[in-house]
Scaffold this motif. Structure first.
Motif, PDB file in Angstrom:
ATOM      1  N   MET A 165       1.191  -1.366  -0.327  1.00  0.00           N
ATOM      2  CA  MET A 165       0.253  -0.403  -0.185  1.00  0.00           C
ATOM      3  C   MET A 165       0.714   1.299  -0.284  1.00  0.00           C
ATOM      4  O   MET A 165       2.292   1.386   0.709  1.00  0.00           O
ATOM      5  N   SER A 166       0.878   2.007  -1.286  1.00  0.00           N
ATOM      6  CA  SER A 166       1.316   3.710  -1.454  1.00  0.00           C
ATOM      7  C   SER A 166       0.938   4.586   0.154  1.00  0.00           C
ATOM      8  O   SER A 166      -0.003   4.522   1.335  1.00  0.00           O
ATOM      9  N   ARG A 167       2.611   5.311  -0.027  1.00  0.00           N
ATOM     10  CA  ARG A 167       1.514   6.329   1.468  1.00  0.00           C
ATOM     11  C   ARG A 167       0.275   7.089   1.400  1.00  0.00           C
ATOM     12  O   ARG A 167       0.094   7.015   2.368  1.00  0.00           O
ATOM     13  N   LEU A 168      -0.256   7.188   0.115  1.00  0.00           N
ATOM     14  CA  LEU A 168      -0.613   8.335   0.337  1.00  0.00           C
ATOM     15  C   LEU A 168      -2.451   7.179   0.289  1.00  0.00           C
ATOM     16  O   LEU A 168      -2.610   8.464   1.354  1.00  0.00           O
ATOM     17  N   GLY A 207      -7.089   9.755   7.986  1.00  0.00           N
ATOM     18  CA  GLY A 207      -7.813  10.854   8.781  1.00  0.00           C
ATOM     19  C   GLY A 207      -8.485  10.682   9.002  1.00  0.00           C
ATOM     20  O   GLY A 207      -8.795  11.999   9.508  1.00  0.00           O
ATOM     21  N   PRO A 208      -9.423  10.281   9.714  1.00  0.00           N
ATOM     22  CA  PRO A 208     -10.642   9.971  10.793  1.00  0.00           C
ATOM     23  C   PRO A 208      -9.784  10.034  11.858  1.00  0.00           C
ATOM     24  O   PRO A 208     -10.494  11.046  12.699  1.00  0.00           O
ATOM     25  N   ALA A 209      -8.408   9.401  11.931  1.00  0.00           N
ATOM     26  CA  ALA A 209      -7.580   9.245  13.270  1.00  0.00           C
ATOM     27  C   ALA A 209      -7.704  10.853  13.430  1.00  0.00           C
ATOM     28  O   ALA A 209      -7.301  10.772  14.462  1.00  0.00           O
ATOM     29  N   ARG A 210      -6.574  10.983  12.307  1.00  0.00           N
ATOM     30  CA  ARG A 210      -6.374  12.668  12.451  1.00  0.00           C
ATOM     31  C   ARG A 210      -7.684  13.378  13.071  1.00  0.00           C
ATOM     32  O   ARG A 210      -6.964  14.676  14.116  1.00  0.00           O
ATOM     33  N   GLN A 211      -7.973  13.247  12.462  1.00  0.00           N
ATOM     34  CA  GLN A 211      -9.729  14.315  12.252  1.00  0.00           C
ATOM     35  C   GLN A 211      -9.957  13.779  14.345  1.00  0.00           C
ATOM     36  O   GLN A 211     -10.762  15.520  15.285  1.00  0.00           O
ATOM     37  N   ALA A 212      -9.786  12.921  14.716  1.00  0.00           N
ATOM     38  CA  ALA A 212     -10.657  12.282  16.444  1.00  0.00           C
ATOM     39  C   ALA A 212      -9.592  12.833  16.812  1.00  0.00           C
ATOM     40  O   ALA A 212      -9.629  13.264  18.208  1.00  0.00           O
ATOM     41  N   ARG A 213      -8.286  12.559  16.619  1.00  0.00           N
ATOM     42  CA  ARG A 213      -7.615  13.041  17.545  1.00  0.00           C
ATOM     43  C   ARG A 213      -7.086  14.957  18.267  1.00  0.00           C
ATOM     44  O   ARG A 213      -7.313  15.009  18.475  1.00  0.00           O
ATOM     45  N   ALA A 214      -7.753  15.525  16.473  1.00  0.00           N
ATOM     46  CA  ALA A 214      -8.518  17.172  16.455  1.00  0.00           C
ATOM     47  C   ALA A 214      -9.034  17.677  17.280  1.00  0.00           C
ATOM     48  O   ALA A 214      -8.945  18.528  17.870  1.00  0.00           O
ATOM     49  N   GLU A 215     -10.202  16.934  17.818  1.00  0.00           N
ATOM     50  CA  GLU A 215     -10.807  17.199  18.602  1.00  0.00           C
ATOM     51  C   GLU A 215     -11.024  16.590  20.047  1.00  0.00           C
ATOM     52  O   GLU A 215     -11.494  17.711  20.474  1.00  0.00           O
ATOM     53  N   ARG A 244      -2.448   5.036   2.788  1.00  0.00           N
ATOM     54  CA  ARG A 244      -2.137   5.141   3.967  1.00  0.00           C
ATOM     55  C   ARG A 244      -3.012   6.747   4.777  1.00  0.00           C
ATOM     56  O   ARG A 244      -3.146   6.648   5.705  1.00  0.00           O
ATOM     57  N   TRP A 245      -2.015   7.824   3.924  1.00  0.00           N
ATOM     58  CA  TRP A 245      -2.151   8.607   4.855  1.00  0.00           C
ATOM     59  C   TRP A 245      -3.663   8.991   5.040  1.00  0.00           C
ATOM     60  O   TRP A 245      -4.405   9.578   5.390  1.00  0.00           O
ATOM     61  N   ARG A 246      -4.124   8.386   3.470  1.00  0.00           N
ATOM     62  CA  ARG A 246      -5.749   9.131   2.984  1.00  0.00           C
ATOM     63  C   ARG A 246      -6.829   8.197   4.550  1.00  0.00           C
ATOM     64  O   ARG A 246      -7.535   8.691   4.964  1.00  0.00           O
ATOM     65  N   GLN A 247      -6.694   6.774   4.438  1.00  0.00           N
ATOM     66  CA  GLN A 247      -7.368   6.612   5.675  1.00  0.00           C
ATOM     67  C   GLN A 247      -7.116   6.675   7.215  1.00  0.00           C
ATOM     68  O   GLN A 247      -7.216   6.789   7.493  1.00  0.00           O
TER      69      GLN A 247
END
Length: 76
Positions: A1-4, A11-19, A6-9
């Motif tokens: 799997m490419s980095r792109l 996204g929801p975890a990054r959003q949850a951490r930000a909240e 993995r980065w896209r997948q």
């Protein structure tokens, strides 16, 4: 799997951490304001632990992102 992909997948975890971080930042500001600026990191962390939050994971990073703040010592 490419980095792109993995980065896209991630996204929801990054959003949850930000909240979660935004909510914790508000709690920290409320505690600090409630103490009239007298509480430092250790007292704020203790209050957060008593409220059931887990501040150790975030405090160091938040201190860097929120910027250095200091209080002048009162001349008694």
């Amino acid at each position: 799997m490419s980095r792109l992909y993995r980065w896209r997948q991630a996204g929801p975890a990054r959003q949850a951490r930000a909240e979660e971080e935004a909510a914790l930042t508000e709690k920290i500001r409320a505690i600090h304001t409630g103490s009239k600026g007298a509480y430092g990191v250790s007292r704020i962390a203790r209050e957060l632990w008593e409220e059931g939050a887990s501040p150790t994971r975030w405090l160091a990073g938040l201190r860097v992102r929120l910027g250095p703040h200091s209080s002048e010592r009162a001349d008694w």
